[in-house]
Write a protein that holds these residues in place. Structure first.
Motif, mmCIF file in Angstrom:
data_model
loop_
_atom_site.group_PDB
_atom_site.id
_atom_site.type_symbol
_atom_site.label_atom_id
_atom_site.label_comp_id
_atom_site.label_asym_id
_atom_site.label_seq_id
_atom_site.Cartn_x
_atom_site.Cartn_y
_atom_site.Cartn_z
ATOM 1 N N ALA A 30 1.049 -1.237 -0.156
ATOM 2 C CA ALA A 30 0.071 0.025 -0.531
ATOM 3 C C ALA A 30 0.924 1.440 0.088
ATOM 4 O O ALA A 30 0.628 2.378 -0.615
ATOM 5 C CB ALA A 30 -1.132 -0.155 1.442
ATOM 6 N N ASN A 31 1.958 1.496 0.470
ATOM 7 C CA ASN A 31 2.315 2.913 1.177
ATOM 8 C C ASN A 31 3.193 2.735 -0.249
ATOM 9 O O ASN A 31 3.839 4.018 -0.893
ATOM 10 C CB ASN A 31 3.710 2.190 2.342
ATOM 11 C CG ASN A 31 2.518 2.612 3.579
ATOM 12 O OD1 ASN A 31 1.861 3.258 3.648
ATOM 13 N ND2 ASN A 31 3.356 2.370 4.742
ATOM 14 N N LEU A 32 4.187 1.748 -0.815
ATOM 15 C CA LEU A 32 5.018 1.508 -2.123
ATOM 16 C C LEU A 32 3.885 1.976 -3.628
ATOM 17 O O LEU A 32 4.032 2.701 -4.237
ATOM 18 C CB LEU A 32 5.533 0.249 -2.313
ATOM 19 C CG LEU A 32 6.291 -0.140 -3.808
ATOM 20 C CD1 LEU A 32 7.568 1.085 -3.263
ATOM 21 C CD2 LEU A 32 6.482 -1.738 -4.105
ATOM 22 N N ALA A 33 2.836 1.358 -3.330
ATOM 23 C CA ALA A 33 2.172 2.300 -3.764
ATOM 24 C C ALA A 33 1.335 3.225 -4.091
ATOM 25 O O ALA A 33 1.620 4.245 -4.916
ATOM 26 C CB ALA A 33 0.414 1.444 -4.296
ATOM 27 N N GLY A 34 1.224 3.848 -2.847
ATOM 28 C CA GLY A 34 1.200 5.936 -2.739
ATOM 29 C C GLY A 34 2.511 5.923 -2.450
ATOM 30 O O GLY A 34 2.634 7.354 -3.478
ATOM 31 N N PHE A 35 3.989 6.277 -2.869
ATOM 32 C CA PHE A 35 4.932 6.532 -2.720
ATOM 33 C C PHE A 35 5.142 6.840 -4.764
ATOM 34 O O PHE A 35 5.908 8.390 -4.939
ATOM 35 C CB PHE A 35 6.050 5.995 -2.142
ATOM 36 C CG PHE A 35 6.375 6.634 -1.134
ATOM 37 C CD1 PHE A 35 7.326 6.855 -1.119
ATOM 38 C CD2 PHE A 35 6.429 5.816 0.197
ATOM 39 C CE1 PHE A 35 7.854 8.443 -0.311
ATOM 40 C CE2 PHE A 35 6.915 6.784 1.550
ATOM 41 C CZ PHE A 35 7.577 7.466 1.003
ATOM 42 N N ILE A 36 4.191 6.411 -5.531
ATOM 43 C CA ILE A 36 4.726 5.645 -6.481
ATOM 44 C C ILE A 36 4.211 7.521 -7.407
ATOM 45 O O ILE A 36 4.836 7.760 -8.415
ATOM 46 C CB ILE A 36 3.862 4.622 -7.492
ATOM 47 C CG1 ILE A 36 3.511 3.343 -6.860
ATOM 48 C CG2 ILE A 36 3.525 5.105 -9.460
ATOM 49 C CD1 ILE A 36 5.902 3.179 -7.574
ATOM 50 N N ASN A 37 3.065 7.890 -7.567
ATOM 51 C CA ASN A 37 2.237 9.380 -6.999
ATOM 52 C C ASN A 37 1.839 10.615 -5.874
ATOM 53 O O ASN A 37 1.324 10.583 -5.913
ATOM 54 C CB ASN A 37 1.324 9.118 -7.814
ATOM 55 C CG ASN A 37 -0.040 8.234 -6.808
ATOM 56 O OD1 ASN A 37 0.255 8.203 -5.973
ATOM 57 N ND2 ASN A 37 -0.355 7.039 -7.688
ATOM 58 N N PHE A 38 3.125 9.648 -4.906
ATOM 59 C CA PHE A 38 2.630 11.125 -3.685
ATOM 60 C C PHE A 38 3.072 11.965 -4.203
ATOM 61 O O PHE A 38 3.770 12.620 -4.541
ATOM 62 C CB PHE A 38 3.800 9.949 -3.044
ATOM 63 C CG PHE A 38 3.490 10.384 -1.065
ATOM 64 C CD1 PHE A 38 2.729 10.326 -0.385
ATOM 65 C CD2 PHE A 38 4.558 11.455 -0.890
ATOM 66 C CE1 PHE A 38 2.374 10.728 0.245
ATOM 67 C CE2 PHE A 38 4.390 11.595 0.529
ATOM 68 C CZ PHE A 38 2.968 11.268 1.233
ATOM 69 N N ALA A 39 1.693 12.954 -3.487
ATOM 70 C CA ALA A 39 1.773 14.400 -3.833
ATOM 71 C C ALA A 39 1.349 15.032 -5.422
ATOM 72 O O ALA A 39 2.140 16.795 -4.971
ATOM 73 C CB ALA A 39 2.860 15.191 -3.060
ATOM 74 N N LEU A 40 1.412 14.397 -6.261
ATOM 75 C CA LEU A 40 1.605 14.705 -7.516
ATOM 76 C C LEU A 40 1.151 15.045 -8.356
ATOM 77 O O LEU A 40 -1.001 14.136 -8.156
ATOM 78 C CB LEU A 40 2.379 13.526 -8.787
ATOM 79 C CG LEU A 40 4.196 13.016 -8.163
ATOM 80 C CD1 LEU A 40 4.429 11.197 -9.319
ATOM 81 C CD2 LEU A 40 4.450 13.958 -8.045
ATOM 82 N N PRO A 41 0.393 15.899 -8.941
ATOM 83 C CA PRO A 41 -1.001 16.491 -9.422
ATOM 84 C C PRO A 41 -1.413 15.314 -10.673
ATOM 85 O O PRO A 41 -0.741 14.540 -10.891
ATOM 86 C CB PRO A 41 -0.134 18.209 -10.441
ATOM 87 C CG PRO A 41 0.937 17.988 -11.148
ATOM 88 C CD PRO A 41 1.775 16.657 -9.584
ATOM 89 N N ASP A 42 -3.126 15.033 -10.425
ATOM 90 C CA ASP A 42 -3.410 14.016 -11.466
ATOM 91 C C ASP A 42 -2.916 14.524 -12.782
ATOM 92 O O ASP A 42 -2.748 12.878 -12.980
ATOM 93 C CB ASP A 42 -4.804 15.020 -11.672
ATOM 94 C CG ASP A 42 -5.448 14.919 -10.040
ATOM 95 O OD1 ASP A 42 -4.905 14.509 -8.974
ATOM 96 O OD2 ASP A 42 -6.676 15.626 -10.358
ATOM 97 N N TYR A 43 -2.523 15.266 -13.407
ATOM 98 C CA TYR A 43 -1.843 14.875 -14.835
ATOM 99 C C TYR A 43 -0.568 14.070 -14.828
ATOM 100 O O TYR A 43 -0.526 12.887 -16.099
ATOM 101 C CB TYR A 43 -1.601 16.356 -16.214
ATOM 102 C CG TYR A 43 -0.608 16.944 -15.276
ATOM 103 C CD1 TYR A 43 0.603 16.623 -15.740
ATOM 104 C CD2 TYR A 43 -0.246 17.899 -14.193
ATOM 105 C CE1 TYR A 43 1.976 17.714 -15.593
ATOM 106 C CE2 TYR A 43 0.617 18.377 -14.312
ATOM 107 C CZ TYR A 43 1.829 18.056 -14.625
ATOM 108 O OH TYR A 43 2.750 18.892 -14.700
ATOM 109 N N GLN A 44 -0.578 14.181 -14.252
ATOM 110 C CA GLN A 44 0.960 13.347 -14.008
ATOM 111 C C GLN A 44 0.843 11.909 -13.593
ATOM 112 O O GLN A 44 1.831 10.497 -13.860
ATOM 113 C CB GLN A 44 2.273 14.005 -12.652
ATOM 114 C CG GLN A 44 3.169 15.183 -13.117
ATOM 115 C CD GLN A 44 4.541 15.659 -12.609
ATOM 116 O OE1 GLN A 44 4.651 15.004 -11.763
ATOM 117 N NE2 GLN A 44 4.334 17.053 -12.608
#
Length: 397
Positions: A30-44
């Motif tokens: 779960a945390n690894l999946a969260g770090f993939i897009n952590f705090a990034l804007p939706d388009y990224q």
């Protein structure tokens, strides 16, 4: 004379360590999946989840991982509270003073951990853990009542107040997250720590999220404390019939929960309105608890039939070093995603989450088994115990 000692391996309930190790695998995913897009804007984020393997991984994590394993981990924290309080009381120590000191130490440790990652959960555990002392003398059935009350009444009330009273996060949150991403990519530890604390204070003070999370964690802890007080895991022969019944009921509820998730998240049937959002939040909590119970009761039933499986011994070793392994997972994340490491934030696709998690967890299994063959506690557990008991404790067996 103070003769209290921490719990040694031969005094542990093995199935609890097995479930805790299993929970750490889910938390890792779960945390690894969260770090993939952590705090990034939706388009990224869309660019990192645009292939079929990405989508399959994203849906798998959402359906079967998100929320379920932190639920298990939290319930086991409450179970451990019961173990510690009973042991300390038998030694004639002041249980309130002991546990307050233990939670304050955990909170201080959490604040250090928070400097590198605002998604860490230990600060919430420390605050909710302190509130557990209010329930240490409550009768067993009432403990379950209070656990369900905090999880399904208090937490949704706070969430409802957030939805109905607070304005949308808006530009302030976007600015905070942009600063956070900039700090991560720069690799500047001071900027990273500053951003972590700033975002946490925003959620804690302005958005009430931390208050909601503390209430939710307290509910989960109390459910775990109830399980300990009822003795279900300490005497499997006497409770296996009840565990099977819980499995069957939880399975039915979990299937309904998964159907709802598929309709909304995969098929794309949308809903509008603040009240519907709150109802969905309540239903999600119910489904997460049910699926977590399905996982745990399945493990218990398999263990009851055959407790010599090698995978169980591996999971137990990881579970005995849960704090050490949880923190080491964070260190691995920041090495992969932060600017002073491989700087993969915004570059790694979702499809790599499961292969990476398998590799990382396999390494943790080998290290944990090797360590626990020689030592009584994991490194972080040993430090925490020494500070809690305020005495030098032997590490080697």
């Amino acid at each position: 004379m103070n003769t209290a000692q921490p719990i040694l391996q031969n005094n542990r309930t093995v199935i609890v360590d097995i479930i805790r190790g299993f929970a750490l695998l889910g938390v890792l995913i779960a945390n690894l999946a969260g770090f993939i897009n952590f705090a990034l804007p939706d388009y990224q984020v869309a660019l990192l989840t645009n292939t079929v393997p990405d989508k399959i991984t994203e849906y798998f994590v959402s359906l079967f991982i998100d929320g379920k394993f932190i639920m298990i981990f939290s319930i086991l924290f409450g179970y451990g509270f019961g173990v510690l309080i009973e042991r300390v009381a038998k030694k004639g120590m002041n249980t309130n003073r002991f546990f307050i000191r233990r939670m304050i130490i955990l909170l201080l440790f959490a604040l250090l951990h928070l400097a590198i990652w605002w998604g860490e959960i230990l600060n919430v555990y420390a605050m909710a853990g302190l509130l557990m002392l209010l329930f240490k003398n409550v009768k067993t059935k009432k403990i379950l009542f209070w656990g369900l009350f905090f999880l399904f009444i208090v937490t949704p009330i706070i969430q409802g107040l957030k939805i109905f009273l607070l304005p949308p996060p808006g530009e302030k949150l976007n600015a905070l997250l942009n600063d956070y991403v900039t700090g991560i990519r720069s690799g500047n530890l001071f900027n990273i720590a500053k951003s972590n604390y700033t975002v946490t204070m925003y959620f804690f003070v302005e958005r009430w999220s931390q208050l909601r999370d503390v209430a939710e964690a307290l509910g989960k802890f109390l459910i775990g404390y109830y399980i300990y007080k009822s003795g279900y895991l300490q005497n499997l022969s006497a409770s296996i019939a009840f565990i099977k019944q819980v499995f069957r009921i939880a399975l039915v509820i979990s299937i309904l929960y998964l159907v709802k998730k598929v309709i909304i998240e995969i098929i794309g049937v949308t809903y509008e309105g603040k009240m519907l959002t709150l109802i969905d939040y309540e239903l999600s909590n119910t489904g997460i608890l049910s699926l977590s119970l399905v996982y745990c009761t399945s493990l218990v039933q398999i263990y009851y039939r055959n407790n010599n499986l090698k995978i169980y011994k591996a999971l137990a070793a990881v579970g005995m070093m849960s704090l050490t392994n949880y923190v080491s997972q964070t260190i691995i994340y920041i090495f992969f995603f932060y600017g002073f490491g491989l700087s993969m934030l915004g570059k790694m696709h979702m499809q790599w989450v499961l292969p990476m998690a398998v590799v990382i967890f396999t390494i943790q299994i080998f290290i944990s088994r090797s360590w626990m063959e020689r030592f009584q506690f994991g490194p972080a557990e040993w430090i925490w115990r020494q500070l809690t008991y305020w005495k030098k404790l032997p590490l080697r067996k």
